[in-house]
Write a protein that holds these residues in place. Structure first.
Motif, mmCIF file in Angstrom:
data_model
loop_
_atom_site.group_PDB
_atom_site.id
_atom_site.type_symbol
_atom_site.label_atom_id
_atom_site.label_comp_id
_atom_site.label_asym_id
_atom_site.label_seq_id
_atom_site.Cartn_x
_atom_site.Cartn_y
_atom_site.Cartn_z
ATOM 1 N N LEU A 5 -1.974 -5.539 -2.835
ATOM 2 C CA LEU A 5 -1.222 -4.395 -1.686
ATOM 3 C C LEU A 5 -1.153 -5.033 -0.464
ATOM 4 N N MET A 9 7.471 -2.456 0.478
ATOM 5 C CA MET A 9 6.676 -1.265 -0.015
ATOM 6 C C MET A 9 7.120 -0.782 -1.370
ATOM 7 N N GLN A 37 5.877 -2.352 -4.549
ATOM 8 C CA GLN A 37 4.478 -2.094 -4.609
ATOM 9 C C GLN A 37 3.913 -0.449 -5.201
ATOM 10 N N ARG A 38 4.786 0.472 -4.534
ATOM 11 C CA ARG A 38 4.930 1.877 -5.019
ATOM 12 C C ARG A 38 5.163 2.003 -6.482
ATOM 13 N N ARG A 90 -1.738 -2.234 4.890
ATOM 14 C CA ARG A 90 -0.915 -1.726 3.893
ATOM 15 C C ARG A 90 -1.789 -0.664 2.952
ATOM 16 N N HIS A 141 -0.050 2.949 2.123
ATOM 17 C CA HIS A 141 -0.083 3.648 0.816
ATOM 18 C C HIS A 141 -1.004 4.977 0.456
ATOM 19 N N SER A 186 1.082 7.216 -2.291
ATOM 20 C CA SER A 186 1.449 6.433 -3.514
ATOM 21 C C SER A 186 0.176 5.703 -3.954
ATOM 22 N N LEU A 187 -1.118 5.631 -3.139
ATOM 23 C CA LEU A 187 -2.374 5.226 -3.569
ATOM 24 C C LEU A 187 -3.248 6.516 -3.697
#
Length: 482
Positions: A128, A134, A137-138, A154, A158, A163-164
């Motif tokens: 990431l 983005m 990655q999401r 980054r 997230h 998303s993380l």
């Protein structure tokens, strides 16, 4: 970059970490799964490198660790094997996070962890980093990952977007931590660490140990083990030369040395503040980009001077020992002792600012006849034979003053305005059209942002930043003059 100070020296840089000696050992001496050992053999990992032999026993035991390791030393395996050994592959959730200063390093680390993870099926390693969209990655995060490797900006994006999640994290790795601090990521690292579970293992790898590393470790590591390999000390990489000169002529002699050797960055040590100011005045009169660093300066002024010097937008930094304590500047070609210190350990500490990592360094000392006893004591204590040269015999092929390769731009806006290094880099390499190679170090403080750019684009970069926007807002920008 490593300390060249002998283990007996008492300076802060030398004593911050104990010395550790290692010999070549096979990986099968470690408590690693059979599948991991078989994969290591298949990959050609026959025996441990010194950093692996020193770090792996502590890391595999679950202890927090601070380790000195440069690129190419095998450090990735030193943190990848422990984090992989702790993984529960059946739990598809982020269990390890590796923070890297750049996308290039993150990509290298990601590929290496994937190779080392071949011993088990379905271990998902995700990169990431900024500079890429983005959404993909999401989407990848939505499908789950065991290990995340990324850059601070980054990763923060997230986490802020949800998303993380790091709720299941058991290992946090800070790779090239000194470089991340150098790039202005301290607060980002702190913010990310605070979003990690408190009961975790933290492994910090750094090529050098400036004060910021100690502060970071004290804040986020729990009674860490420390590994600093003795064989990384390489005093022979620093060439010392001594010049006998009358005391009143030594300031002018500094200009002579600079014109002869023409180093990009020089740290000149004086014994007094008064001599610092006098030398800077002389060098500026002769056209050099020189700045002073001494105890009478306010903190903001001191910080700004250090940023300019670290940015390579100042050719010569003239400092007293007290002011330069803890100073760790990358790519420092030359140290000049304008005054010889009476303390051999201080001399060793001074010259140890150059010749770090794979680079060679030059240490030049100006001495009066009365200083020769001091030089003899220093040489005896450090175990070398002084090389004396005649300064009047040095050829000057180019009499022009040195011009630093970079220029520093000051942006009025910083952390309080939500500005991050990536925002500035994006503004310069996006619409402004400059390349990454033309942008140097970016330092973000609470209210100001400093960005180094190459001299040839400085004026254009200033105009484009002033005409554009950061975080959707126009900003004021000016060039810092020395």
């Amino acid at each position: 970059m490593t300390d060249i100070i002998p283990p007996t020296a008492s300076s802060a840089d030398a004593t911050a970490l104990p010395q550790t000696t290692t010999t070549a050992q096979a990986f099968d001496t470690l408590a690693l799964p059979a599948g991991m050992l078989a994969n290591l053999q298949q990959l050609g990992y026959l025996s441990m490198t010194p950093i692996q032999a020193a770090a792996l026993p502590f890391a595999l035991a679950g202890e927090d660790l601070i380790a000195q390791a440069k690129t190419g030393s095998g450090k990735t395996a030193a943190f990848a094997l422990p984090l992989l050994a702790r993984l529960e592959p059946q739990q598809l959730a982020v269990q390890a996070l590796v923070l890297c200063p750049t996308r290039e390093l993150a990509d290298q680390v990601t590929q290496e962890i994937r190779r080392l993870a071949r011993f088990a099926e379905n271990i998902k390693v995700l990169s990431l980093c900024g500079g890429t969209p983005m959404r993909p990655q999401r989407d990848s995060l939505a499908h789950g990952a065991h290990v995340v490797v990324g850059t601070p900006g980054r990763i923060m994006d997230h986490l802020e977007r949800g998303s993380l999640s790091l709720d299941t994290l058991n290992t946090l790795v800070l790779d090239e931590a000194d470089r991340m601090l150098d790039m202005g990521f301290h607060d980002d690292i702190a913010w990310i660490a605070q979003h990690c579970p408190p009961k975790r293992q933290t492994l910090l790898f750094s090529a050098t140990f400036p004060a910021g590393i100690a502060a970071l470790a004290q804040r986020f590591l729990r009674t860490p083990r420390t590994v600093k390999l003795a064989e990384q000390h390489a005093a022979d990489k620093i060439r010392q030369r001594f010049y006998e000169i009358e005391h009143p002529a030594r300031l002018q002699a500094v200009a002579t040395l600079l014109r002869h050797y023409r180093p990009v960055s020089t740290l000149a040590f004086c014994n007094t503040r008064q001599q610092c100011r006098a030398l800077v005045e002389l060098l500026r009169t002769e056209g050099f980009h020189a700045l002073a660093l001494h105890g009478e300066m306010e903190q903001r002024e001191r910080d700004q001077v250090l940023i300019q010097f670290a940015n390579r937008s100042c050719s010569v930094l003239v400092a007293t020992d007290v002011a330069a304590r803890g100073l760790d500047i990358a790519q420092l070609e030359t140290v000049i002792n304008v005054d010889v210190t009476p303390d051999p350990e201080v001399h060793i500490h001074r010259i140890g600012r150059t010749g770090r990592g794979d680079a060679e360094g030059l240490a030049l000392s100006l001495c009066s006849g009365a200083d020769k006893r001091r030089v003899a004591a220093i040489a005896q204590a450090a175990g070398f034979e002084p090389e004396w040269q005649d300064i009047t015999a040095l050829p000057i092929e180019d009499a022009s003053a040195l011009r630093p390769p970079m220029s520093t731009l000051l942006i009025l806006g910083g952390r309080k305005d939500k500005i991050r290094p990536g925002d500035v880099l994006g503004a310069l390499t996006g619409e402004a059209g400059f390349t990454r190679e033309q942008v140097g170090k970016i330092t973000v403080t609470d209210h100001h942002t400093y960005v180094a750019v190459t001299q040839e684009i400085a004026g254009d970069a200033l105009r484009r930043l002033a005409a554009g926007k950061l975080k959707g807002r126009p900003v004021k920008v000016r060039a810092l003059e020395d």
